[in-house]
Design a protein around this motif. Sequence first.
Motif, PDB file in Angstrom:
ATOM      1  N   GLY A   1     -18.061  -8.607  -7.778  1.00  0.00           N
ATOM      2  CA  GLY A   1     -17.418  -9.938  -8.104  1.00  0.00           C
ATOM      3  C   GLY A   1     -15.714  -9.665  -7.872  1.00  0.00           C
ATOM      4  O   GLY A   1     -15.399 -10.424  -7.124  1.00  0.00           O
ATOM      5  N   HIS A   2     -15.326  -8.498  -8.538  1.00  0.00           N
ATOM      6  CA  HIS A   2     -13.710  -8.418  -8.283  1.00  0.00           C
ATOM      7  C   HIS A   2     -13.348  -8.224  -6.800  1.00  0.00           C
ATOM      8  O   HIS A   2     -12.598  -8.746  -6.577  1.00  0.00           O
ATOM      9  CB  HIS A   2     -13.405  -7.354  -9.192  1.00  0.00           C
ATOM     10  N   GLY A   3     -14.076  -7.465  -5.964  1.00  0.00           N
ATOM     11  CA  GLY A   3     -13.730  -7.059  -4.918  1.00  0.00           C
ATOM     12  C   GLY A   3     -13.750  -8.436  -3.860  1.00  0.00           C
ATOM     13  O   GLY A   3     -13.585  -8.157  -2.780  1.00  0.00           O
ATOM     14  N   LEU A   4     -14.280  -9.397  -4.373  1.00  0.00           N
ATOM     15  CA  LEU A   4     -14.634 -10.737  -3.688  1.00  0.00           C
ATOM     16  C   LEU A   4     -13.617 -11.510  -3.911  1.00  0.00           C
ATOM     17  O   LEU A   4     -13.665 -12.843  -3.559  1.00  0.00           O
ATOM     18  CB  LEU A   4     -16.128 -11.280  -3.642  1.00  0.00           C
ATOM     19  N   GLU A   5     -12.732 -11.422  -4.768  1.00  0.00           N
ATOM     20  CA  GLU A   5     -11.351 -12.354  -5.102  1.00  0.00           C
ATOM     21  C   GLU A   5     -10.611 -12.515  -4.028  1.00  0.00           C
ATOM     22  O   GLU A   5     -10.224 -11.292  -3.361  1.00  0.00           O
ATOM     23  CB  GLU A   5     -10.907 -11.983  -6.457  1.00  0.00           C
TER      24      GLU A   5
ATOM     25  N   GLN B   1     -11.422 -18.268  -4.096  1.00  0.00           N
ATOM     26  CA  GLN B   1     -10.083 -18.723  -3.681  1.00  0.00           C
ATOM     27  C   GLN B   1      -9.276 -19.269  -4.836  1.00  0.00           C
ATOM     28  O   GLN B   1      -9.916 -20.202  -5.529  1.00  0.00           O
ATOM     29  CB  GLN B   1     -10.036 -19.381  -2.472  1.00  0.00           C
ATOM     30  N   ASP B   2      -7.904 -19.173  -4.930  1.00  0.00           N
ATOM     31  CA  ASP B   2      -7.055 -20.035  -5.523  1.00  0.00           C
ATOM     32  C   ASP B   2      -6.546 -20.856  -4.593  1.00  0.00           C
ATOM     33  O   ASP B   2      -6.516 -20.543  -3.283  1.00  0.00           O
ATOM     34  CB  ASP B   2      -6.379 -19.365  -6.716  1.00  0.00           C
ATOM     35  N   ARG B   3      -5.275 -21.697  -4.961  1.00  0.00           N
ATOM     36  CA  ARG B   3      -4.763 -22.229  -3.877  1.00  0.00           C
ATOM     37  C   ARG B   3      -3.836 -21.418  -3.009  1.00  0.00           C
ATOM     38  O   ARG B   3      -3.831 -21.576  -1.455  1.00  0.00           O
ATOM     39  CB  ARG B   3      -3.781 -23.388  -4.313  1.00  0.00           C
TER      40      ARG B   3
ATOM     41  N   ARG C   1     -10.282 -15.810  -9.895  1.00  0.00           N
ATOM     42  CA  ARG C   1     -10.998 -15.316 -11.092  1.00  0.00           C
ATOM     43  C   ARG C   1     -12.322 -15.643 -10.951  1.00  0.00           C
ATOM     44  O   ARG C   1     -12.673 -16.835 -10.538  1.00  0.00           O
ATOM     45  CB  ARG C   1     -10.136 -15.604 -12.323  1.00  0.00           C
ATOM     46  N   MET C   2     -13.299 -14.973 -11.548  1.00  0.00           N
ATOM     47  CA  MET C   2     -14.616 -15.439 -11.610  1.00  0.00           C
ATOM     48  C   MET C   2     -14.787 -16.544 -12.601  1.00  0.00           C
ATOM     49  O   MET C   2     -13.883 -16.457 -13.617  1.00  0.00           O
ATOM     50  CB  MET C   2     -15.393 -14.203 -11.898  1.00  0.00           C
ATOM     51  N   THR C   3     -15.944 -17.202 -12.575  1.00  0.00           N
ATOM     52  CA  THR C   3     -16.318 -18.197 -13.815  1.00  0.00           C
ATOM     53  C   THR C   3     -17.562 -17.743 -14.258  1.00  0.00           C
ATOM     54  O   THR C   3     -17.727 -16.860 -15.180  1.00  0.00           O
ATOM     55  CB  THR C   3     -16.407 -19.514 -13.026  1.00  0.00           C
TER      56      THR C   3
ATOM     57  N   PRO D   1      -9.522 -23.723  -1.294  1.00  0.00           N
ATOM     58  CA  PRO D   1      -9.665 -23.273  -2.515  1.00  0.00           C
ATOM     59  C   PRO D   1     -10.996 -23.368  -3.098  1.00  0.00           C
ATOM     60  O   PRO D   1     -11.835 -24.516  -2.863  1.00  0.00           O
ATOM     61  CB  PRO D   1      -8.684 -24.289  -3.595  1.00  0.00           C
ATOM     62  N   THR D   2     -11.779 -22.588  -3.966  1.00  0.00           N
ATOM     63  CA  THR D   2     -13.028 -22.640  -4.463  1.00  0.00           C
ATOM     64  C   THR D   2     -12.967 -23.184  -5.943  1.00  0.00           C
ATOM     65  O   THR D   2     -14.044 -23.119  -6.628  1.00  0.00           O
ATOM     66  CB  THR D   2     -13.761 -21.403  -4.210  1.00  0.00           C
ATOM     67  N   GLY D   3     -12.068 -23.653  -6.578  1.00  0.00           N
ATOM     68  CA  GLY D   3     -12.035 -23.624  -8.036  1.00  0.00           C
ATOM     69  C   GLY D   3     -11.974 -22.442  -8.769  1.00  0.00           C
ATOM     70  O   GLY D   3     -12.319 -22.489 -10.044  1.00  0.00           O
ATOM     71  N   ASN D   4     -11.443 -21.307  -8.327  1.00  0.00           N
ATOM     72  CA  ASN D   4     -11.251 -20.119  -8.976  1.00  0.00           C
ATOM     73  C   ASN D   4     -10.129 -19.707  -9.447  1.00  0.00           C
ATOM     74  O   ASN D   4      -9.648 -18.676  -9.881  1.00  0.00           O
ATOM     75  CB  ASN D   4     -11.949 -19.155  -8.233  1.00  0.00           C
ATOM     76  N   GLY D   5      -8.855 -20.805  -9.286  1.00  0.00           N
ATOM     77  CA  GLY D   5      -7.674 -20.432  -9.633  1.00  0.00           C
ATOM     78  C   GLY D   5      -7.565 -20.430 -11.183  1.00  0.00           C
ATOM     79  O   GLY D   5      -7.506 -21.604 -11.901  1.00  0.00           O
ATOM     80  N   ARG D   6      -7.445 -19.507 -11.728  1.00  0.00           N
ATOM     81  CA  ARG D   6      -7.318 -19.497 -13.363  1.00  0.00           C
ATOM     82  C   ARG D   6      -6.362 -18.767 -13.834  1.00  0.00           C
ATOM     83  O   ARG D   6      -5.657 -17.704 -13.183  1.00  0.00           O
ATOM     84  CB  ARG D   6      -8.798 -18.673 -13.848  1.00  0.00           C
ATOM     85  N   ARG D   7      -5.767 -19.015 -15.105  1.00  0.00           N
ATOM     86  CA  ARG D   7      -4.716 -18.046 -15.689  1.00  0.00           C
ATOM     87  C   ARG D   7      -5.199 -18.217 -17.266  1.00  0.00           C
ATOM     88  O   ARG D   7      -5.938 -18.886 -17.720  1.00  0.00           O
ATOM     89  CB  ARG D   7      -3.207 -18.962 -15.542  1.00  0.00           C
ATOM     90  N   GLU D   8      -4.607 -17.116 -17.731  1.00  0.00           N
ATOM     91  CA  GLU D   8      -4.712 -16.676 -19.301  1.00  0.00           C
ATOM     92  C   GLU D   8      -4.148 -18.068 -20.091  1.00  0.00           C
ATOM     93  O   GLU D   8      -4.808 -18.398 -21.148  1.00  0.00           O
ATOM     94  CB  GLU D   8      -4.212 -15.354 -19.794  1.00  0.00           C
ATOM     95  N   SER D   9      -2.941 -18.296 -19.742  1.00  0.00           N
ATOM     96  CA  SER D   9      -2.209 -19.441 -20.330  1.00  0.00           C
ATOM     97  C   SER D   9      -0.991 -19.848 -19.341  1.00  0.00           C
ATOM     98  O   SER D   9      -0.845 -19.469 -18.475  1.00  0.00           O
ATOM     99  CB  SER D   9      -1.644 -18.924 -21.516  1.00  0.00           C
ATOM    100  N   TYR D  10      -0.283 -20.954 -20.081  1.00  0.00           N
ATOM    101  CA  TYR D  10       0.929 -21.553 -19.284  1.00  0.00           C
ATOM    102  C   TYR D  10       1.943 -20.291 -19.033  1.00  0.00           C
ATOM    103  O   TYR D  10       2.743 -20.558 -18.324  1.00  0.00           O
ATOM    104  CB  TYR D  10       1.515 -22.592 -20.261  1.00  0.00           C
ATOM    105  N   ALA D  11       1.672 -19.197 -19.749  1.00  0.00           N
ATOM    106  CA  ALA D  11       2.865 -18.104 -19.681  1.00  0.00           C
ATOM    107  C   ALA D  11       2.403 -17.044 -18.661  1.00  0.00           C
ATOM    108  O   ALA D  11       2.940 -16.282 -18.504  1.00  0.00           O
ATOM    109  CB  ALA D  11       3.263 -17.536 -20.833  1.00  0.00           C
ATOM    110  N   HIS D  12       1.374 -17.370 -17.922  1.00  0.00           N
ATOM    111  CA  HIS D  12       0.797 -16.511 -16.825  1.00  0.00           C
ATOM    112  C   HIS D  12       0.567 -17.203 -15.583  1.00  0.00           C
ATOM    113  O   HIS D  12       0.281 -18.402 -15.590  1.00  0.00           O
ATOM    114  CB  HIS D  12      -0.486 -15.746 -17.589  1.00  0.00           C
TER     115      HIS D  12
END
Lengths: 480, 453
Positions: A264-268, A332-334, A360-362, A344-355
């Motif tokens: 998983g991580h290796g395919l980010e 992918q993210d943007r 990232r995986m789903t 993009p594949t809809g994998n652009g994720r962040r922990e919060s507005y401050a990151h």
Amino acid sequence: MSDLLAIARSQVLAPVGLTDGDLDHLIGALHSPAIDAADVYFQHSRLQSWILEDGIIKDGGFNIEQGAGLRAISGEKTGFAYSDELAMQALGQAANAARAIARGGHAGRVQIGAQLPQLALYAPMNPIESLPDTEKVALLHRVDDEARKMDPRVTQVITSLVAVQDTMLVISDDGLMSADVRPLIRLSVSVVVEANGRRERASSGGGARLGLDYLLAEDRALGFAREAVRQALVNLEADDAPAGRMTVVLGPGWPGVLLHEAVGHGLEGDFNRKGTSAFAGRIGERVAAPGVTVVDDGTLEGRRGSLNVDDEGNPTQCTTLIEDGILVGYMQDRLNARLMGTSPTGNGRRESYAHLPMPRMTNTYMRAGTHDPEEIIASVERGLYAVNFGGGQVDITSGKFTFSASEAYLIEGGRIGRPVKGATLIGNGPDVLTRVSMIGNDLQLDTGVGTCGKEGQSVPVGVGQPTLRVDGLTVGGTHA
Amino acid sequence: MTDRHPAAIADSQHARLERLQQTVDELLGEARRKGASAAEAVVSNSTGLEVGIRLGEVETVEHTRDHGLGITVYFGHRKGSASTSDLSPAAVRDAVAQACTIATHTQEDPCNGLAPAELMADAVPDLDLNHPWAISVDDAIRLAILCEEAARATDPRITNSEGASLTTHAGLQIYGNSNGFIGGYPSTRHSLSCAVVADDGNGMQRDYWWSSARAAEDLEAAAAVGRRAAERAVVRLGGRSIATCKVPVLYQAMLAAGLLRHLAAAISGDNIYRKTSFLLERLGKPILPAGFTLREEPHKPRGLASAPFDSDGVATRSQAFVDDGVLTRWSLGHYAACRLGLQSTGNAGGLRNMQVPLGEHDRDAMLRLLGTGLYVTDLMGQGVNGVTGDYSRGASGFWVEDGVIQYPVEEITIASNLKDMYANLVAIGNDCDFPGSTTTGSWLIEEMTVAGD
């Protein structure tokens, strides 16, 4: 689902008096001819937690987080600033700090209008209000009672219940505005058992993007209590684990943490754009045995790792990573999609507005095969059957990954034998799936407890797999 | 990018401290008005700059600005907590109301409450923790680039980079409670790090290095950080597994600090009163060889884990936890202390600046003592059972024969039980060469199971 936008506006923007004109102004302030992409991410989240220990409700907490993160991208450069004050003056300062990444250029104008069609994988509800507080604490007491009455050897039970409503609204420089209202609940049970001077601990739990009634239905909460006690009692009898390379049969569901770490991580996308992943440049190559298909699917209804839109406003999707053993796709993210010339594949994720967002995986899982799980066990003369795990870790550059078993048994003569103590398993990501020799017909997803950490950011994820036979994993016991 | 780093708030830090103290007062006052019999509050803010570069180019420039408040209310021995990132008066009232609502459902626990007033820090010593760094974005980028350039110039096999970063943070934190204690202080932390990839045509290896300090002048030179990252990556090239065996294992100093963290967890009061520690019955007994000492030095000037008081407001103090091999005390916050019928040791929040006296041997002498066995330089994954002490982790490092490094090793695990590992600690080196709050040299463990091919 324009009601998501309406809810997000009312929860995030209205209380602080921000108008669409203000948003136009902010995204315009981030934009300039030297900027390739920009976005503003607003977040408002409420979390309530309860803890039962020693048979009493010992503590509880309530947390409110809100803020906005402003990002401007020029080429591979990202400028980022955030503010937990949602006043135009503070947000304007953040916009100026973020856009300083690209020198020169005049502020542009962006008209916000369009919105993408959205998924509806969960209701935009507040799980904190899905059950009265009195019933939440009553539920924890029932879980505690259930665990204690299971066996007199149970000496300690700690149960926690967490409910979150996380509302986000993101506006990008192409004028798109997206919102999501994300419920998330989780119940955890940890027990200690003791007999003859020996102690063991085990935990279980589950959750979903649903209301708390999910935990009441089908006896789920009590089931987690029984499962924690069962695992702890098994470990009370466990012998030393074996050491060395051997055939390992992994149970269905949570052992899918194997996939998360090994491939998983290796395919980010970010690691592959930078060429630092052991999988970089290997699209089209065989990285797994025939029959192995691995997907990352953010569109599963109500699952912990699911999202209607990712944190950049892109709808999530089911992305095939490995198809019949061949590497076919990255997540992918943007930013990374643009730099790699893909979507993009809809994998652009962040922990919060401050990151900052990143790929990232789903929910990551392997599709089912054809073998009966009993047939897989019966095929192994001597090996390890590992059914429950703690966490794992991967070095994406060397490809080495670990995951730690918390419930495992020896397989002797095709039969499940004595339980053995937890041990760490280690392997090499790019080749471990080529050693998969049998795939079960019993695909399961985990119960909804996974949290993934990357570069200091934590996000909820799901994993899953059918029963798998892997010919040759190193098992880190003490019994050489 | 000419704007100055926001930590250049030599503005009135004093005024900000007073504002935060006022917020603590408001929280405690609001709790009292709501009928709480006791309350404690913590309020903080911080600003920072984080710059990341990769392959000589800027990758990210982040300006950080965080606020936070937390309130815990007690109604007799019932407890409720709330926290938020919003410090406005309305948010203060909301947080206290939420905490009070929670407390209507929690149950009486005689140990819930504030630590005794006489244990509170009566003065807040200046531990020299505050050294704001008014570095510009451009200068931060230059330093990070220097760091990565040095890494890439170290060896032709450094073929790629994950980049270098420079971060600087300045914060204020105030804790107060209804016993009348209020204390707070500013502190800063700066760091520089680099991660690079080595490739010899047969595979890639990544490694990193970093430096972290309260004052910029205490950071390791940027080029030295980069070179160390590169050296660590290059020596991993050509790693292979080894046959499963039982051999002595030498833990690099940085990883020996991990064995101390497991020890700190096992003596923490929470794990003792819950009976979830493998050291449960060992107080007053030898757990490590004679001569071994573990102290904490919470008042160490500029220490990365220094603090004048713990998260209960209790004064911290220099003290030994292991003396001449004997476990001398648990690490206790107020709650765990009460559960055990003991007094707080000022360890709510853990041990601060753990110190193990360095041994006599340098690294080469430690390798000679190891003889034939494994020198571990990296560990992966979890695999530590705090209840039983069972230990099994992914590892990489070097195979050593007759005191001489033979080749790099990877894709192996090392396993034992922490009780046995502590009891069979053979020697500690003088080779403390890593940044962080803990001081120790490398540790030689008599025997562990190495699982490989």
